[in-house]
Design an enzyme around this catalytic site. Structure first.
Site, PDB file in Angstrom:
ATOM      1  N   ASN A   1       0.871  -1.170   0.000  1.00  0.00           N
ATOM      2  CA  ASN A   1       0.000   0.000   0.000  1.00  0.00           C
ATOM      3  C   ASN A   1       0.913   1.225   0.000  1.00  0.00           C
ATOM      4  O   ASN A   1       1.525   1.538   1.010  1.00  0.00           O
ATOM      5  CB  ASN A   1      -0.893  -0.013   1.252  1.00  0.00           C
ATOM      6  CG  ASN A   1      -1.701   1.269   1.398  1.00  0.00           C
ATOM      7  OD1 ASN A   1      -1.774   2.084   0.470  1.00  0.00           O
ATOM      8  ND2 ASN A   1      -2.313   1.466   2.554  1.00  0.00           N
TER       9      ASN A   1
ATOM     10  N   LYS B   1       0.120   4.276  -0.234  1.00  0.00           N
ATOM     11  CA  LYS B   1      -0.484   5.480   0.351  1.00  0.00           C
ATOM     12  C   LYS B   1      -0.236   6.680  -0.577  1.00  0.00           C
ATOM     13  O   LYS B   1      -0.252   6.511  -1.784  1.00  0.00           O
ATOM     14  CB  LYS B   1       0.048   5.700   1.762  1.00  0.00           C
ATOM     15  CG  LYS B   1      -0.049   4.415   2.609  1.00  0.00           C
ATOM     16  CD  LYS B   1       0.214   4.605   4.054  1.00  0.00           C
ATOM     17  CE  LYS B   1       0.018   3.267   4.774  1.00  0.00           C
ATOM     18  NZ  LYS B   1       0.140   3.375   6.202  1.00  0.00           N
TER      19      LYS B   1
ATOM     20  N   HIS C   1      -9.315   1.369   4.791  1.00  0.00           N
ATOM     21  CA  HIS C   1      -8.065   1.552   5.527  1.00  0.00           C
ATOM     22  C   HIS C   1      -8.326   2.524   6.687  1.00  0.00           C
ATOM     23  O   HIS C   1      -9.116   3.463   6.541  1.00  0.00           O
ATOM     24  CB  HIS C   1      -6.982   2.103   4.592  1.00  0.00           C
ATOM     25  CG  HIS C   1      -5.625   2.046   5.213  1.00  0.00           C
ATOM     26  ND1 HIS C   1      -5.202   2.967   6.135  1.00  0.00           N
ATOM     27  CD2 HIS C   1      -4.612   1.160   5.067  1.00  0.00           C
ATOM     28  CE1 HIS C   1      -3.972   2.649   6.521  1.00  0.00           C
ATOM     29  NE2 HIS C   1      -3.590   1.560   5.890  1.00  0.00           N
TER      30      HIS C   1
ATOM     31  N   GLU D   1      -6.704   4.902   7.737  1.00  0.00           N
ATOM     32  CA  GLU D   1      -6.439   6.308   7.392  1.00  0.00           C
ATOM     33  C   GLU D   1      -7.630   6.925   6.671  1.00  0.00           C
ATOM     34  O   GLU D   1      -7.881   8.126   6.768  1.00  0.00           O
ATOM     35  CB  GLU D   1      -5.153   6.390   6.548  1.00  0.00           C
ATOM     36  CG  GLU D   1      -3.922   6.142   7.406  1.00  0.00           C
ATOM     37  CD  GLU D   1      -2.723   5.600   6.653  1.00  0.00           C
ATOM     38  OE1 GLU D   1      -2.701   5.675   5.409  1.00  0.00           O
ATOM     39  OE2 GLU D   1      -1.807   5.087   7.320  1.00  0.00           O
TER      40      GLU D   1
ATOM     41  N   GLU E   1      -5.170  -4.649  10.502  1.00  0.00           N
ATOM     42  CA  GLU E   1      -4.138  -3.639  10.718  1.00  0.00           C
ATOM     43  C   GLU E   1      -4.408  -2.867  12.015  1.00  0.00           C
ATOM     44  O   GLU E   1      -5.202  -1.909  12.018  1.00  0.00           O
ATOM     45  CB  GLU E   1      -4.125  -2.647   9.559  1.00  0.00           C
ATOM     46  CG  GLU E   1      -3.811  -3.268   8.224  1.00  0.00           C
ATOM     47  CD  GLU E   1      -3.222  -2.248   7.259  1.00  0.00           C
ATOM     48  OE1 GLU E   1      -2.210  -2.577   6.643  1.00  0.00           O
ATOM     49  OE2 GLU E   1      -3.749  -1.133   7.145  1.00  0.00           O
TER      50      GLU E   1
ATOM     51  N   GLY F   1       2.775   2.469  10.664  1.00  0.00           N
ATOM     52  CA  GLY F   1       3.747   3.551  10.478  1.00  0.00           C
ATOM     53  C   GLY F   1       4.478   3.948  11.750  1.00  0.00           C
ATOM     54  O   GLY F   1       5.127   4.992  11.808  1.00  0.00           O
TER      55      GLY F   1
ATOM     56  N   SER G   1       3.626  -1.932  10.224  1.00  0.00           N
ATOM     57  CA  SER G   1       5.076  -2.014  10.403  1.00  0.00           C
ATOM     58  C   SER G   1       5.647  -3.393  10.059  1.00  0.00           C
ATOM     59  O   SER G   1       6.615  -3.841  10.658  1.00  0.00           O
ATOM     60  CB  SER G   1       5.473  -1.625  11.832  1.00  0.00           C
ATOM     61  OG  SER G   1       5.105  -0.280  12.078  1.00  0.00           O
TER      62      SER G   1
HETATM   63  P1  13P Z   1       3.264   0.517   7.492  1.00  0.00           P
HETATM   64  O1  13P Z   1       3.749  -0.802   6.940  1.00  0.00           O
HETATM   65  O2  13P Z   1       4.009   1.678   6.957  1.00  0.00           O
HETATM   66  O3  13P Z   1       3.179   0.470   8.990  1.00  0.00           O
HETATM   67  O4  13P Z   1       1.762   0.700   6.977  1.00  0.00           O
HETATM   68  C1  13P Z   1       0.874  -0.341   7.122  1.00  0.00           C
HETATM   69  C2  13P Z   1      -0.355  -0.021   6.378  1.00  0.00           C
HETATM   70  O5  13P Z   1      -1.105   0.852   6.752  1.00  0.00           O
HETATM   71  C3  13P Z   1      -0.626  -0.767   5.152  1.00  0.00           C
HETATM   72  O6  13P Z   1      -1.905  -0.536   4.690  1.00  0.00           O
END
Ligand code: 13P
Length: 258
Positions: free
Chosen positions: A13, A15, A99, A101, A170, A176, A216
């Site tokens: 992903n 982002k 997601h 976010e 997640e 992150g 992560s």
């Molecule tokens: P990270 O791997 O950067 O923690 O992000 C995970 C994520 O949100 C994947 O959708």
């Protein structure tokens, strides 16, 4: 993982990272590093404007390109939005839905559900995300919260389509932050998600559905996480932006399993 009953999926992903030019560069490097032979399913979900470059670059490979969001409506006055049939026509195979976010921007479980149904209708593989906050984990309501997200997200998904859905667990506190869930924590929740699918559908369907872990995940911790029986792959943010790291995670997914 349990390759006997279900697919292993390693999905990136991106982002809001990389331009179309940077996408092209990534794909060139990534392709040069990828081994041939038998691989798990690989998906790269990229910003909408990068989809054409990604699809073009990965045409002759086993890597499926995906979007990071979609709109549940077929067409119409939704300025700035992208419909599922547009994604299909652009060459997408996957779409990330719900997601955390995006939920933080106001997306509800009902929105997630409508998008999952629209994605399935269009023939896309939805990667439906769920996850708890740190407060919810500390209040010991993780399992109930996740079960509710799964039930609401899958509402109305017919029995013959459930296997097409990929679920990604997640935990918000692990995204992150460099703070990964332990393999045991991730396994426990993924096992719980499978139990919810079993209740809603059947043992056979629960056994066949792929459940990913995200938060992560990187080239160092992937092997241990993927060794757990109910973790069928990963949804990877930061580490999917670096070809070397992403390839190593894919290699971890090719470990011998039970
Ligand atoms: P990270 O791997 O950067 O923690 O992000 C995970 C994520 O949100 C994947 O959708």
């Amino acid at each position: 993982m349990n390759r006997k009953y279900r697919k292993t999926v390693i999905a990136g992903n991106w982002k809001m990272n990389k331009t179309p030019s940077e996408t092209k560069e990534f794909m060139t490097n990534f392709k040069a590093m990828m081994h041939t032979g038998r691989w798990c399913d690989i998906a790269l979900c990229v910003p909408a404007v990068c989809i054409p470059a990604a699809v073009r670059a990965m045409r002759e490979t086993r890597v499926g390109i995906g979007a990071e969001n979609c709109n549940a409506n077929a067409s119409g006055a939704y300025t700035g939005e992208i419909a599922t049939n547009m994604l299909v026509d652009a060459g997408c195979k996957y779409v990330i839905i719900g997601h955390s976010e995006r939920r933080a921007m106001g997306e509800t479980d009902a929105d997630v559900n409508a998008k999952v149904l629209a994605a399935l209708e269009a023939g896309l593989t939805p990667i439906m995300c769920c996850g708890e906050s740190l407060e919810q984990r500390e209040a010991d309501i993780t399992n109930e919260w996740i079960a509710m997200q799964i039930k609401l997200g899958l509402k109305g998904v017919p029995e013959d389509k459930i296997r097409k859905v990929v679920i990604a667990y997640e935990p918000i506190w692990a995204i992150g932050t460099g703070r990964t869930a332990t393999p045991e924590q991730a396994q426990e929740v993924c096992e719980g998600i499978r139990a919810v699918v079993r209740k809603l559908y059947s043992s056979k369907n629960a056994r066949a559905i792929s459940i990913l872990y995200g938060g992560s995940m990187n080239e160092k911790n992937a092997y241990e996480l993927l060794a757990k029986p109910d973790i069928d792959g990963g949804l990877i943010g930061g580490a999917s932006l670096v070809p070397e790291k992403f390839v190593q995670i894919i290699e971890a997914a090719n470990q011998p399993t039970v």
